[in-house]
Design a protein around this motif. Structure first.
Motif, mmCIF file in Angstrom:
data_model
loop_
_atom_site.group_PDB
_atom_site.id
_atom_site.type_symbol
_atom_site.label_atom_id
_atom_site.label_comp_id
_atom_site.label_asym_id
_atom_site.label_seq_id
_atom_site.Cartn_x
_atom_site.Cartn_y
_atom_site.Cartn_z
ATOM 1 N N ALA A 5 -1.948 -3.728 15.867
ATOM 2 C CA ALA A 5 -2.508 -4.286 14.451
ATOM 3 C C ALA A 5 -3.510 -5.876 15.218
ATOM 4 C CB ALA A 5 -1.450 -4.809 13.517
ATOM 5 N N ARG A 6 -3.032 -6.757 15.887
ATOM 6 C CA ARG A 6 -3.851 -7.044 16.581
ATOM 7 C C ARG A 6 -5.773 -7.117 16.812
ATOM 8 N NH1 ARG A 6 -3.535 -9.754 21.559
ATOM 9 N NH2 ARG A 6 -2.356 -7.499 22.588
ATOM 10 N N PHE A 7 -5.411 -5.953 16.772
ATOM 11 C CA PHE A 7 -7.567 -5.397 16.428
ATOM 12 C C PHE A 7 -7.165 -4.706 15.740
ATOM 13 C CE2 PHE A 7 -5.067 -5.628 20.755
ATOM 14 C CZ PHE A 7 -6.188 -6.116 21.632
ATOM 15 N N ASP A 8 -7.099 -4.908 14.468
ATOM 16 C CA ASP A 8 -7.264 -3.994 12.967
ATOM 17 C C ASP A 8 -9.126 -4.058 12.436
ATOM 18 O OD1 ASP A 8 -4.747 -2.949 12.726
ATOM 19 O OD2 ASP A 8 -4.369 -4.464 10.864
ATOM 20 N N ALA A 28 -7.601 1.536 22.231
ATOM 21 C CA ALA A 28 -8.216 2.027 21.518
ATOM 22 C C ALA A 28 -9.006 4.191 21.515
ATOM 23 C CB ALA A 28 -9.196 2.007 21.834
ATOM 24 N N VAL A 29 -8.604 5.125 20.689
ATOM 25 C CA VAL A 29 -9.022 5.840 20.423
ATOM 26 C C VAL A 29 -10.034 5.766 19.799
ATOM 27 C CG1 VAL A 29 -7.946 8.277 19.767
ATOM 28 C CG2 VAL A 29 -6.584 6.359 20.160
ATOM 29 N N THR A 107 -16.659 -7.057 22.078
ATOM 30 C CA THR A 107 -16.933 -6.510 20.551
ATOM 31 C C THR A 107 -16.625 -4.973 20.644
ATOM 32 O OG1 THR A 107 -18.699 -6.060 22.383
ATOM 33 C CG2 THR A 107 -18.739 -7.922 20.602
ATOM 34 N N VAL A 108 -16.798 -4.343 19.461
ATOM 35 C CA VAL A 108 -16.570 -3.079 18.441
ATOM 36 C C VAL A 108 -17.870 -2.378 18.178
ATOM 37 C CG1 VAL A 108 -15.439 -0.857 17.897
ATOM 38 C CG2 VAL A 108 -14.233 -2.798 19.826
ATOM 39 N N ARG A 109 -18.899 -1.528 18.490
ATOM 40 C CA ARG A 109 -19.372 -1.199 18.150
ATOM 41 C C ARG A 109 -20.636 0.109 17.811
ATOM 42 N NH1 ARG A 109 -25.469 -2.140 18.878
ATOM 43 N NH2 ARG A 109 -26.203 -1.277 20.947
#
Ligand code: TA6
Length: 299
Positions: A5-8, A28-29, A107-109
């Motif tokens: 949940a820290r990565f929501d 990560a999926v 980052t996620v992009r």
């Protein structure tokens, strides 16, 4: 709050979600129009990548551990700052500390082409300082799409040269090691780790594996192609900033001695590792950065 949940805030609807796995790791999926993938925060470790319509391209042992502090057997372990056992009898885990430490998610992009880009970083911790590494930054930039692109960047934040080895220790999934061939390394000089670290020269034919193989090919930046006639596909590993390529298959006896490899699985994998190891260790000037990339494609 669950660890995932820290990565929501990094989640991208229908493309990237985070989940906790039973052993206590977070991953990560990733799902894109052209591929799917999984990446563990521990080790910034890609364990799965499959272009749509393809079998998984990365091998992962069914007996791999997925536990905090334990190396994952398969996928793409990130090896840094030493390759294999640490030199000069100094203490430290095999293949360095990066693969078993928790990385930061930066980052996620979503890219315009529909691919997903993820950046992870590893900074010094008490754990790395204990091994004498206190002034570096590691960053892994992953792009998941019809190709898997990996860029490992090392920055030297210290005032002395940083000497390191590194590898994207890629386990490729193949139908049968006896029938696979690897081209791209013809004529190169390699260190044969199964033969007393002797230096040998590969002949002009594609590499055919018929016994335990553990060799560090030096001074080569060539792309390698794994030919898999059974699954009727070719896996290409293209690279830059990497002067060594390591080829590894444990074969029967070594595999038997590995508690995280199921019987027979050694026949379904070959490691083709983009690396800088041995003679090709990197000496990075203070303030400098070094990038190594590997791109995997299937045809
Ligand atoms: O890259 C080949 C190698 O260095 C081999 O010597 C072999 O031991 C392999 O890596 C796996 O190492 P690991 O520490 O993951 O068991």
């Amino acid at each position: 709050m669950s660890p995932a949940a820290r990565f929501d805030r990094f989640e991208l609807p229908n493309a990237v979600r985070f989940e906790d796995t039973p052993g206590g790791l977070t991953r990560a999926v990733i799902s894109t129009p052209s591929a799917e993938a999984q990446v563990y925060l521990q080790g910034a470790h890609v364990t799965h990548w499959a272009p749509r319509g393809q079998r998984p391209v990365l091998f992962v042992s069914s007996k791999s551990l997925f536990e905090p502090g334990k190396a994952i057997r398969g996928g793409v372990p990130i090896i840094f700052p030493w390759f294999g056992p640490r030199a000069d009898g100094k203490p430290g885990p095999a293949h360095g500390f990066a693969r078993t430490m928790e990385w930061e998610l930066n980052t996620v992009r979503l890219r315009p082409d529909g691919g997903v880009e993820i950046t992870l970083a590893l900074d010094p911790t008490d754990g790395t300082r204990a091994f004498g590494y206190s002034a570096f930054q590691l960053r892994l930039r992953l792009t998941v799409g019809s190709e898997l692109q990996m860029e490992l960047e090392v920055r030297n934040d210290g005032s002395a040269p940083l000497v390191f080895e590194e590898a994207l220790h890629t386990y490729l999934a193949i139908a049968d090691i006896h029938q696979a061939r690897v081209s791209g390394l013809e004529g190169t000089v390699y260190i044969d780790k199964t033969g007393g670290f002797q230096r040998k020269t590969l002949n002009d034919a594609p590499l055919q594996i018929g016994k335990e193989t553990d060799q560090v090919h030096l001074n080569t930046s060539a792309a390698c192609v794994v030919h898999d006639p059974v699954w009727n596909r070719r896996i290409t590993v293209e690279k830059s900033g990497s002067e060594s390529t390591v080829i590894w298959n444990p074969w029967i006896d070594k595999a038997k001695a590995m508690s995280d490899m199921a019987p027979g699985e050694w026949q379904q994998m070959i490691c083709v590792e983009s690396a800088n190891a041995a003679d090709n260790a990197v000496s990075l000037a203070p303030g400098g950065t070094h990038k190594m990339t590997a791109t995997i494609r299937v045809e």
